[in-house]
Design an enzyme around this catalytic site. Structure first.
Site, mmCIF file in Angstrom:
data_model
loop_
_atom_site.group_PDB
_atom_site.id
_atom_site.type_symbol
_atom_site.label_atom_id
_atom_site.label_comp_id
_atom_site.label_asym_id
_atom_site.label_seq_id
_atom_site.Cartn_x
_atom_site.Cartn_y
_atom_site.Cartn_z
ATOM 1 N N ASP A 195 48.108 83.229 36.032
ATOM 2 C CA ASP A 195 49.417 83.877 35.943
ATOM 3 C C ASP A 195 50.407 83.015 36.745
ATOM 4 O OD1 ASP A 195 51.498 85.536 35.359
ATOM 5 O OD2 ASP A 195 50.456 87.376 35.855
HETATM 6 C C1 BGC Z 1 53.551 87.997 34.520
HETATM 7 C C2 BGC Z 1 52.862 87.600 33.233
HETATM 8 C C3 BGC Z 1 53.748 86.707 32.421
HETATM 9 C C4 BGC Z 1 54.152 85.513 33.265
HETATM 10 C C5 BGC Z 1 55.024 84.536 32.521
HETATM 11 C C6 BGC Z 1 54.120 86.799 35.263
HETATM 12 O O1 BGC Z 1 54.917 87.186 36.321
HETATM 13 O O2 BGC Z 1 52.634 88.686 35.344
HETATM 14 O O3 BGC Z 1 52.502 88.748 32.517
HETATM 15 O O4 BGC Z 1 53.087 86.314 31.267
HETATM 16 O O5 BGC Z 1 54.851 85.963 34.394
HETATM 17 O O6 BGC Z 1 56.269 85.035 32.276
#
Ligand code: BGC
Length: 758
Positions: free
Chosen positions: A288
């Site tokens: 993530d």
């Molecule tokens: C979120 C993810 C997301 C990623 C990219 C993160 O903060 O937890 O779900 O895909 O950002 O935007």
């Protein structure tokens, strides 16, 4: 793979009649191996690097500017980008790779596709309330078509985290509290995104997230510690991921949380042991946003180098905006601290997906300006969003059949902070939606009613104050109740009142946990004042999480759960309010009576003291609130009535080799056609580990005309009764079971059966 081995495999595949798909897979493996053999360590590391374009930010940005990012892209030091959302932007970067890098390995372009790209669909929790897998798949398919028309070839979705905690803002992104329903929805979304063929430029690679147990954050606080045990992990959290893997999902995102002491982004047992080895999955894992560098803050790595070491060793293949792989992996390889095989495996997994997407055959496959101009935000897509919204609405309460409202009504007061709101229905993860582009409920009502109807509107109270944005904190109005008087005056003089209250779009979503799941105080006051002067009251709720609204349930005759429904929210709600569509949604989460009951879910365990013991206090309960939810999982009404009769099972005792049928006669006993979600629940009475009091094991959507009946049947076999047992494997244990059928998890229509070994 050697040349001879490949020849043999192809020959063998012809002999054994291997499908075309398997042959393609073999050819892809060969192309992956051949490319890998030409790559330097630095180029290999490059494939593991994922940057965000700094134009649209969905997390704390790294310290690298766009120019430096572009330079690195030209050098082949980047494998993928996120948040680049136009054909022109993506083309510029893809061209940089092709014109300047040695091996010209095309970039992946990822983006969060949670409930739409530009045409916005209902939030995932709402879509799940439709229980309509075909519609959900279609919604993901349309989103994929819009996103690919804009240059995206990789979706950060679906989010499949099971959660039972309404405080956690991200419940809006998932499919609710149940692993069975969650698994079905996960598959529908993966299939919607990926279609039948990943190389079709209208489909893209999906990414299930967040692996794993992110939805079990302690106290519902986002990013917080998770300490569930193996039972919950295997029986509740992992099933939707496993279902997505079985459906061929191309990638998986690791999570921000730790699980019992190990951050999941460096959790070897989870990432390699379970996902890659036990499930034999050949896709790639992406961290993530910054979750690898965050190992330091977790206290699991002393510096960035150790963070890179721990994550790659655990099997995390790609580093999203963490910048630790690009800085340290090459050195770790040179120092022999990380085996080259580990790096090779990660690179192969990423290249495999790029080949499957057809990017090596045509790196510009997804970069088509004509499509960008004609396939996004079309009339057809908006209509599909409206259809999905209709299916997602849940009629929670309808005393005296106050709904539907007759179109002959002469005067109606539309009141509330969300009544004319054109932004909130777009929800939190709204992709490229234009601000304020949703149809508000007020507009929907104005459109559906004859011009002669007197429609009055008052906001009553403010809900959000100031800036509404994805990244910043939202300020709520907690005290100002100035507009109530005006609203009351309108309510007094109207034949019927529609009161639209709940949550702003940016009250739920990432980083938006709340300790309270009640309405804000000004909204409570508004409700009290309005209901005093007009009992002909319909409350429409807009919210991204279950709300605790016992007072509303007690005093308002009708409550319609309208979530955050997307671009065509107002049209869909109005059609239901005025009977042009019969609601059929059912809750995918329990609605608590009080925040103190959370986590609250229907598939709970019995405990040793489940019932009131002779009037004494010694049983599992609260002294100041009931145990039961306000509205249970699976609950939802409609404008007709259904009766269940003739509940039968074909055999009371059966062996693991056999199967039985549970059937019921469903009759529409009302006056209009309607759709019912018939639900099957099973209780395994005794197990090697304690079992929930009920578990959803099947459902079917049935549409019936007035007076019409249908026999609905479900097959029960050994597979359906499996769980992750004390033997640490999925199996059904012989013994006694109860089976329930009905229109919600609170059904008490029950039969018994016994499963035997032989
Ligand atoms: C979120 C993810 C997301 C990623 C990219 C993160 O903060 O937890 O779900 O895909 O950002 O935007």
């Amino acid at each position: 793979m050697t040349y001879y081995k490949l020849l043999f495999l192809i020959f063998f595949s012809f002999l054994t009649g291997f499908s075309q798909k398997s042959q393609q897979a073999i050819l892809i493996e060969q192309r992956v191996d051949s490319l890998l053999s030409q790559m330097t360590v630095s180029e290999k590391v490059g494939q593991l690097v994922l940057y965000s374009g700094s134009w649209d930010v969905t997390g704390p940005p790294s310290d690298l500017g766009n120019q430096k990012k572009l330079d690195n892209i030209k050098k082949g030091k980047v494998g993928a980008m996120l948040n680049v959302t136009s054909v022109a932007g993506a083309k510029k970067l893809q061209k940089a790779v092709l014109d300047h890098s040695r091996l010209k390995i095309p970039l992946l372009f990822g983006y969060d596709l949670i409930h739409g790209f530009k045409t916005i669909f209902p939030i995932p929790l709402a879509e799940t309330a439709s229980w309509d897998l075909e519609a959900i798949q279609n919604s993901a398919g349309i989103t994929a078509r819009e996103a690919t028309a804009s240059g995206i070839n990789w979706a950060f979705g679906p989010m499949v985290d099971i959660s039972r905690d309404a405080r956690w803002g991200r419940v809006m992104e998932g499919a609710g509290e149940d692993p069975f329903l969650g698994s079905k929805v996960a598959v529908a979304r993966v299939q919607g995104f990926q279609g039948k063929d990943l190389s079709d430029p209208h489909t893209l690679a999906a990414c299930v997230k967040h692996f794993a147990a992110y939805g079990f954050a302690e106290a519902g606080r986002d990013y917080n510690t998770v300490s569930i045990g193996a039972y919950e992990l295997f029986n509740t959290v992992l099933p939707p991921f496993k279902a997505a893997v079985d459906a061929g999902v191309a990638s998986v995102m690791s999570a921000f949380n730790e699980l019992d002491g190990i951050p999941t982004s460096a959790h070897k047992e989870l990432l390699t042991g379970i996902l890659k080895e036990k499930w034999n999955w050949d896709g790639f894992i992406v961290s993530d946003w910054g979750s690898i560098v965050e190992l330091i803050l977790h206290g699991y790595a002393k510096d960035q180098k150790e963070a890179a070491y721990r994550a790659i060793n655990a099997g995390n293949d790609m580093d999203m905006e963490g910048r630790v792989y690009e800085k340290h992996l090459e050195t770790l390889i040179t120092e022999n601290k990380v085996a080259i095989q580990l790096l090779d495996d990660a690179v192969k997994r990423i290249l495999r997906v790029k080949f499957k997407l057809g990017l090596f055959d045509d790196p510009y496959r997804y970069l088509n300006e004509k499509r960008e101009q004609s396939e996004i935000y079309t009339q057809e897509n908006l209509e599909a969003a409206e259809d999905m919204a209709l299916k997602s609405i849940v009629l929670l309460q309808n005393k005296n059949n106050i709904l539907p409202i007759s179109k002959k009504v002469t005067s109606i007061a539309v009141i509330g902070p969300l009544a004319a709101d054109k932004d909130t229905p777009l929800g939190n993860w709204r992709g490229k939606a234009e601000k304020e582009s949703a149809i508000s409920l007020l507009e929907g009502i104005q459109e559906i009613l004859p011009k002669s109807t007197k429609i009055s509107y008052a906001k009553g109270v403010h809900l959000g104050l100031g800036e509404r944005s994805f990244t910043n904190e939202l300020t709520l109005n907690r005290t100002d109740d100035n507009g109530i008087e005006e609203a009351v005056a309108l309510a007094k003089n109207a034949e019927i009142v529609v009161l639209v209250i709940g949550e702003e779009a940016f009250q739920s979503g990432e980083g938006r946990s709340q300790v309270s799941i009640e309405l804000t105080n000004p909204q409570k006051k508004l409700f009290e004042a309005v209901q005093k002067v007009n009992k002909n009251l319909v409350v429409v709720l807009m919210n991204g999480r279950p709300l605790a609204i016992p007072d509303v349930a007690e005093k308002a005759p009708a409550i319609l759960e309208a979530w955050h429904l997307g671009s065509r929210s107002g049209n869909a709600i109005a059609r239901i309010l005025f009977g042009a569509y019969n609601p059929s949604g059912k809750l995918p989460v329990s609605f608590p009576r009080h925040i103190g009951q959370v986590p609250l879910y229907y598939n709970t365990k019995s405990t040793g003291r489940p019932a009131n013991a002779q009037g004494m206090v010694f049983w599992s309960h609260y002294t100041d609130e009931r145990n039961a939810p306000l509205f249970p999982f699976g609950h939802g009404l409609c404008y007709t009535s259904f009766t269940y009769s003739n509940f039968k099972i074909s055999k009371e005792t059966f062996s693991k080799k056999e199967k039985i049928t549970a059937s019921v006669k469903l009759t529409n006993t009302g006056k209009v056609a309607g759709k019912e979600v018939v639900q099957l629940y099973i209780q395994d009475l005794f197990g090697s580990l304690t079992r929930p009091i009920k578990e959803l094991k099947g459902f079917e959507l049935v549409t019936l005309n007035p007076g019409e009946s249908k026999i609905v049947s479900f097959i029960i076999d050994e597979k359906l009764l499996q769980f992750y047992t004390a033997n640490k494997k999925w199996e059904a244990e012989p013994g006694d079971f109860k089976v329930y059928i009905g229109g919600s998890s609170y059904t008490d229509l029950v039969q018994k059966f016994r499963l035997t070994d032989l």
